[in-house]
Design a protein around this motif. Structure first.
Motif, PDB file in Angstrom:
ATOM      1  N   ILE A  13      47.102   1.976 -60.524  1.00 39.19           N
ATOM      2  CA  ILE A  13      47.960   1.957 -59.340  1.00 39.19           C
ATOM      3  C   ILE A  13      48.097   3.373 -58.758  1.00 39.19           C
ATOM      4  CG2 ILE A  13      50.095   2.208 -60.704  1.00 39.19           C
ATOM      5  CD1 ILE A  13      51.447   0.410 -58.572  1.00 39.19           C
ATOM      6  N   HIS A  14      48.119   4.371 -59.639  1.00 35.59           N
ATOM      7  CA  HIS A  14      48.240   5.751 -59.178  1.00 35.59           C
ATOM      8  C   HIS A  14      47.033   6.160 -58.335  1.00 35.59           C
ATOM      9  CE1 HIS A  14      49.100  10.004 -59.060  1.00 35.59           C
ATOM     10  NE2 HIS A  14      47.955  10.280 -59.664  1.00 35.59           N
ATOM     11  N   SER A  15      45.824   5.781 -58.785  1.00 31.90           N
ATOM     12  CA  SER A  15      44.604   6.135 -58.041  1.00 31.90           C
ATOM     13  C   SER A  15      44.579   5.451 -56.688  1.00 31.90           C
ATOM     14  CB  SER A  15      43.363   5.747 -58.848  1.00 31.90           C
ATOM     15  OG  SER A  15      43.301   6.484 -60.048  1.00 31.90           O
ATOM     16  N   GLU A  16      44.980   4.186 -56.647  1.00 27.65           N
ATOM     17  CA  GLU A  16      44.979   3.455 -55.383  1.00 27.65           C
ATOM     18  C   GLU A  16      45.982   4.067 -54.415  1.00 27.65           C
ATOM     19  OE1 GLU A  16      45.214  -0.778 -55.777  1.00 27.65           O
ATOM     20  OE2 GLU A  16      43.617  -0.901 -57.277  1.00 27.65           O
ATOM     21  N   GLN A  17      47.151   4.423 -54.912  1.00 27.46           N
ATOM     22  CA  GLN A  17      48.158   5.058 -54.064  1.00 27.46           C
ATOM     23  C   GLN A  17      47.663   6.413 -53.546  1.00 27.46           C
ATOM     24  OE1 GLN A  17      51.444   5.156 -56.808  1.00 27.46           O
ATOM     25  NE2 GLN A  17      52.352   3.251 -56.024  1.00 27.46           N
ATOM     26  N   TYR A  18      47.023   7.176 -54.419  1.00 25.79           N
ATOM     27  CA  TYR A  18      46.538   8.516 -54.054  1.00 25.79           C
ATOM     28  C   TYR A  18      45.506   8.424 -52.932  1.00 25.79           C
ATOM     29  CZ  TYR A  18      44.790  13.277 -54.593  1.00 25.79           C
ATOM     30  OH  TYR A  18      44.432  14.583 -54.353  1.00 25.79           O
ATOM     31  N   VAL A  19      44.558   7.490 -53.052  1.00 27.82           N
ATOM     32  CA  VAL A  19      43.503   7.370 -52.051  1.00 27.82           C
ATOM     33  C   VAL A  19      44.085   6.934 -50.709  1.00 27.82           C
ATOM     34  CG1 VAL A  19      41.481   6.004 -51.371  1.00 27.82           C
ATOM     35  CG2 VAL A  19      41.625   6.980 -53.676  1.00 27.82           C
ATOM     36  N   LEU A  20      44.990   5.962 -50.716  1.00 27.06           N
ATOM     37  CA  LEU A  20      45.602   5.501 -49.471  1.00 27.06           C
ATOM     38  C   LEU A  20      46.395   6.621 -48.798  1.00 27.06           C
ATOM     39  CD1 LEU A  20      46.839   1.948 -50.553  1.00 27.06           C
ATOM     40  CD2 LEU A  20      44.871   2.489 -49.114  1.00 27.06           C
ATOM     41  N   ALA A  21      47.181   7.334 -49.584  1.00 28.40           N
ATOM     42  CA  ALA A  21      47.979   8.430 -49.028  1.00 28.40           C
ATOM     43  C   ALA A  21      47.092   9.546 -48.473  1.00 28.40           C
ATOM     44  CB  ALA A  21      48.914   8.982 -50.100  1.00 28.40           C
ATOM     45  N   SER A  22      46.013   9.844 -49.181  1.00 29.19           N
ATOM     46  CA  SER A  22      45.092  10.895 -48.720  1.00 29.19           C
ATOM     47  C   SER A  22      44.463  10.528 -47.385  1.00 29.19           C
ATOM     48  CB  SER A  22      43.997  11.127 -49.759  1.00 29.19           C
ATOM     49  OG  SER A  22      44.544  11.614 -50.964  1.00 29.19           O
ATOM     50  N   LEU A  23      44.085   9.260 -47.242  1.00 31.03           N
ATOM     51  CA  LEU A  23      43.479   8.812 -45.990  1.00 31.03           C
ATOM     52  C   LEU A  23      44.475   8.880 -44.834  1.00 31.03           C
ATOM     53  CD1 LEU A  23      41.427   5.759 -47.302  1.00 31.03           C
ATOM     54  CD2 LEU A  23      40.497   7.889 -46.409  1.00 31.03           C
ATOM     55  N   ILE A  24      45.742   8.580 -45.127  1.00 30.39           N
ATOM     56  CA  ILE A  24      46.763   8.617 -44.076  1.00 30.39           C
ATOM     57  C   ILE A  24      47.068  10.061 -43.673  1.00 30.39           C
ATOM     58  CG2 ILE A  24      49.175   8.083 -43.523  1.00 30.39           C
ATOM     59  CD1 ILE A  24      48.885   5.650 -45.436  1.00 30.39           C
ATOM     60  N   LEU A  25      47.179  10.944 -44.667  1.00 27.21           N
ATOM     61  CA  LEU A  25      47.490  12.339 -44.383  1.00 27.21           C
ATOM     62  C   LEU A  25      46.325  13.065 -43.723  1.00 27.21           C
ATOM     63  CD1 LEU A  25      49.393  13.301 -47.655  1.00 27.21           C
ATOM     64  CD2 LEU A  25      50.369  13.200 -45.352  1.00 27.21           C
ATOM     65  N   TYR A  26      45.102  12.761 -44.194  1.00 20.65           N
ATOM     66  CA  TYR A  26      43.902  13.433 -43.691  1.00 20.65           C
ATOM     67  C   TYR A  26      42.839  12.366 -43.429  1.00 20.65           C
ATOM     68  CZ  TYR A  26      46.271  17.514 -45.612  1.00 20.65           C
ATOM     69  OH  TYR A  26      47.193  18.475 -45.893  1.00 20.65           O
ATOM     70  N   ASN A  27      42.846  11.857 -42.212  1.00 19.32           N
ATOM     71  CA  ASN A  27      41.938  10.759 -41.855  1.00 19.32           C
ATOM     72  C   ASN A  27      40.475  11.084 -42.165  1.00 19.32           C
ATOM     73  OD1 ASN A  27      43.708   9.652 -38.830  1.00 19.32           O
ATOM     74  ND2 ASN A  27      44.348   9.724 -40.950  1.00 19.32           N
ATOM     75  N   ASN A  28      40.087  12.345 -42.023  1.00 20.23           N
ATOM     76  CA  ASN A  28      38.686  12.730 -42.217  1.00 20.23           C
ATOM     77  C   ASN A  28      38.230  12.686 -43.678  1.00 20.23           C
ATOM     78  OD1 ASN A  28      38.274  13.169 -39.499  1.00 20.23           O
ATOM     79  ND2 ASN A  28      38.814  15.350 -39.604  1.00 20.23           N
ATOM     80  N   SER A  29      39.164  12.553 -44.606  1.00 17.89           N
ATOM     81  CA  SER A  29      38.765  12.491 -46.020  1.00 17.89           C
ATOM     82  C   SER A  29      37.961  11.227 -46.325  1.00 17.89           C
ATOM     83  CB  SER A  29      39.997  12.567 -46.931  1.00 17.89           C
ATOM     84  OG  SER A  29      40.885  11.488 -46.679  1.00 17.89           O
ATOM     85  N   TRP A  30      37.980  10.267 -45.385  1.00 19.12           N
ATOM     86  CA  TRP A  30      37.166   9.058 -45.536  1.00 19.12           C
ATOM     87  C   TRP A  30      35.675   9.404 -45.628  1.00 19.12           C
ATOM     88  CZ3 TRP A  30      36.635   4.385 -47.003  1.00 19.12           C
ATOM     89  CH2 TRP A  30      35.654   3.538 -46.479  1.00 19.12           C
ATOM     90  N   ASN A  31      35.274  10.498 -45.009  1.00 16.59           N
ATOM     91  CA  ASN A  31      33.861  10.875 -45.019  1.00 16.59           C
ATOM     92  C   ASN A  31      33.337  11.160 -46.421  1.00 16.59           C
ATOM     93  OD1 ASN A  31      33.772  10.731 -42.212  1.00 16.59           O
ATOM     94  ND2 ASN A  31      34.384  12.870 -41.964  1.00 16.59           N
ATOM     95  N   ASP A  32      34.235  11.422 -47.360  1.00 14.43           N
ATOM     96  CA  ASP A  32      33.812  11.739 -48.732  1.00 14.43           C
ATOM     97  C   ASP A  32      33.613  10.505 -49.600  1.00 14.43           C
ATOM     98  OD1 ASP A  32      33.950  14.480 -48.191  1.00 14.43           O
ATOM     99  OD2 ASP A  32      36.109  14.514 -48.620  1.00 14.43           O
ATOM    100  N   ILE A  33      34.123   9.349 -49.160  1.00 12.47           N
ATOM    101  CA  ILE A  33      34.098   8.166 -50.041  1.00 12.47           C
ATOM    102  C   ILE A  33      33.572   6.907 -49.353  1.00 12.47           C
ATOM    103  CG2 ILE A  33      36.003   9.018 -51.478  1.00 12.47           C
ATOM    104  CD1 ILE A  33      37.858   7.140 -49.898  1.00 12.47           C
ATOM    105  N   TYR A  34      33.144   7.045 -48.088  1.00 17.32           N
ATOM    106  CA  TYR A  34      32.782   5.858 -47.302  1.00 17.32           C
ATOM    107  C   TYR A  34      31.623   5.071 -47.910  1.00 17.32           C
ATOM    108  CZ  TYR A  34      28.585   8.199 -45.623  1.00 17.32           C
ATOM    109  OH  TYR A  34      27.361   8.813 -45.565  1.00 17.32           O
ATOM    110  N   TYR A  35      30.724   5.749 -48.637  1.00 20.17           N
ATOM    111  CA  TYR A  35      29.478   5.115 -49.064  1.00 20.17           C
ATOM    112  C   TYR A  35      29.630   4.176 -50.252  1.00 20.17           C
ATOM    113  CZ  TYR A  35      29.508   9.138 -52.280  1.00 20.17           C
ATOM    114  OH  TYR A  35      29.860  10.085 -53.212  1.00 20.17           O
ATOM    115  N   PHE A  36      30.816   4.130 -50.886  1.00 18.99           N
ATOM    116  CA  PHE A  36      30.931   3.209 -52.007  1.00 18.99           C
ATOM    117  C   PHE A  36      32.248   2.444 -52.095  1.00 18.99           C
ATOM    118  CE2 PHE A  36      32.616   7.202 -53.654  1.00 18.99           C
ATOM    119  CZ  PHE A  36      33.711   6.805 -54.396  1.00 18.99           C
ATOM    120  N   LEU A  37      33.305   2.903 -51.431  1.00 23.40           N
ATOM    121  CA  LEU A  37      34.602   2.249 -51.583  1.00 23.40           C
ATOM    122  C   LEU A  37      34.797   1.173 -50.517  1.00 23.40           C
ATOM    123  CD1 LEU A  37      37.036   2.626 -53.530  1.00 23.40           C
ATOM    124  CD2 LEU A  37      38.183   3.827 -51.659  1.00 23.40           C
ATOM    125  N   ASN A  38      35.235  -0.013 -50.942  1.00 16.61           N
ATOM    126  CA  ASN A  38      35.536  -1.074 -49.988  1.00 16.61           C
ATOM    127  C   ASN A  38      36.811  -1.813 -50.381  1.00 16.61           C
ATOM    128  OD1 ASN A  38      34.785  -3.228 -51.878  1.00 16.61           O
ATOM    129  ND2 ASN A  38      32.679  -2.536 -51.530  1.00 16.61           N
TER     130      ASN A  38
END
Length: 436
Positions: A13-38
């Motif tokens: 749950i901590h990892s899922e929360q961290y990724v969601l919060a990171s994407l909200i705070l810094y939209n461009n961080s999606w560029n680092d994980i787009y190729y495998f996370l769905n």
């Protein structure tokens, strides 16, 4: 049955929360994980909802924050998304470790998949009155192949240009490991070489020598490069393939070998020829109706056993079965050809796939094949890196002695080079091609 509490160790749950919060705070961080996370990688339903809204904004190239996300979520009566998002944002001061936590999400998702499909297999075995071992193994292979494909998404296939340059020019083993020739000078002068990851289609009408040419190249690769080669023969038996290879190596008529081959004659064969036969690392698989998953599994086994593979030959493409059967055979062949190209690229091994041609060319005055003549072509012409057509004029004009034993190898497509026609001698009764 798989108890729900067992899955508690296979999500974070901590990892899922961290990724969601990171994407909200810094939209461009999606560029680092787009190729495998769905979306399906997230364990919690509410996290899946939030992530799906984030993907909508990303796909529209719109900046977003917690308020825009909550406005897009229509069903908020049972759960206060705004408070929850504020809570996880306070726990996540920076997004610099987003890749690390995204990998945790993805890997735990794969572990859950393994657990669930393993549990289903166990239940099927325990609850079945009659166990079909072939069906069980097929389901296992299908699921494992699916999981491996998901896992391979984690590989970052982006490379710095300077790194590619170093690999290409400074690695002494590069050419040896990644390139092979056909063994025919005139043909090699046109296509230069076959690269690891290439899908090469050998096509022609019946009796043109498609299988023989592919076997000649397979023999050359195994002999010259000392690499294992596997031939998936869905039409001919292993004995028939053996006879063709023997006939080519020994330069003897197939009928003579078939009728006369015994221990006495075998002892009289040229010792050098026998040495070649026993030195060749050619594997023949005569399983019918193979699908891409079975080919992948068998090739991976050989690579694990022998360290590498030099070439994969498939005889022939239209006899393969689809993992997702439909009533539209053209769509199935398109799926198969795309899968073969992906397999070649993933394993970094060239694949030769033999293909039939439709009958349309028989009605033309000039019966030399065109790319449009590929049977159930679908996307074959798009997926193939090289397309070779075999044309023998003597099939249509047997009285013209000038055309006897002459085969035209027409390079109809070459993604990385020129096209043209190479003439070779072809001795049908010996399954042997040679330079003109």
């Amino acid at each position: 049955m798989l108890k729900k509490n067992i899955l508690r160790n296979f999500y974070s749950i901590h990892s899922e929360q961290y990724v969601l919060a990171s994407l909200i705070l810094y939209n461009n961080s999606w560029n680092d994980i787009y190729y495998f996370l769905n979306i399906g990688n997230f364990f919690f339903k509410n996290h899946q909802i939030i992530f799906s809204i984030i993907l909508e904004f990303l796909n529209l190239n719109i900046n977003f924050d917690i308020y825009s996300i909550c406005n897009r979520i229509k069903v908020c009566s049972k759960f206060n998304f705004l408070n929850y998002l504020n809570y996880i944002l306070q726990k996540t001061p920076n997004p610099y470790n987003i890749v690390y936590y995204a990998h945790i999400i993805h890997n735990t998702y794969l572990l859950r998949k393994i657990l669930l499909f393993s549990n289903n297999i166990i239940n099927n075995i325990l609850n079945s009155e009659k166990i079909n071992i072939n069906e069980i193994l097929y389901v296992i292979e299908l699921n494992v192949f699916d999981i491996v494909k998901d896992y391979l998404k984690e590989k970052n296939n982006s490379y710095l240009l300077s790194g590619i340059f170093n690999e290409y020019f400074l690695n002494k083993n590069f050419f040896k490991n990644f390139y092979i020739s056909t063994g025919f000078k005139d043909l090699d002068n046109i296509i230069k070489r076959i690269s690891g990851g290439d899908l090469l289609i050998v096509a022609g009408r019946p009796s043109m020598g498609k299988t023989s040419l592919s076997l000649n190249i397979a023999k050359h690769v195994s002999d010259k490069y000392n690499l294992p080669v596997i031939i998936f023969s869905m039409e001919m038996s292993s004995n028939q393939i053996l006879l063709k290879i023997l006939s080519c190596i020994l330069n003897e008529d197939q009928d003579f070998i078939n009728e006369s081959l015994n221990s006495e004659i075998l002892n009289n064969f040229n010792k050098n020829c026998l040495k070649i036969i026993y030195s060749l690392k050619i594997f023949i698989d005569e399983t019918v109706n193979l699908n891409i998953m079975q080919i992948y599994t068998k090739c991976k086994f050989l690579i694990k056993e022998y360290g590498s593979l030099g070439l994969i030959v498939i005889d022939y493409l239209q006899l393969m079965s689809s993992i997702n059967p439909t009533q539209n055979r053209v769509l199935e062949i398109s799926e198969i050809s795309r899968s073969l190209k992906c397999l070649a690229k993933e394993l970094n091994i060239p694949i030769i796939a033999i293909s039939q041609l439709n009958r349309n060319l028989e009605s033309r005055t000039n019966k030399r094949p065109l790319i449009s003549d590929l049977r159930e072509s679908g996307s074959i012409e798009q997926d193939a890196d090289i397309i070779l057509f075999i044309y023998r004029d003597e099939i249509y004009d047997s009285k013209n002695l000038l055309n006897k034993n002459v085969a035209e190898i027409i390079v109809g497509k070459h993604r990385n080079g020129s096209i043209g026609t190479a003439s070779l001698y072809f001795f049908d009764n010996k399954s042997k091609f040679s330079d003109f």
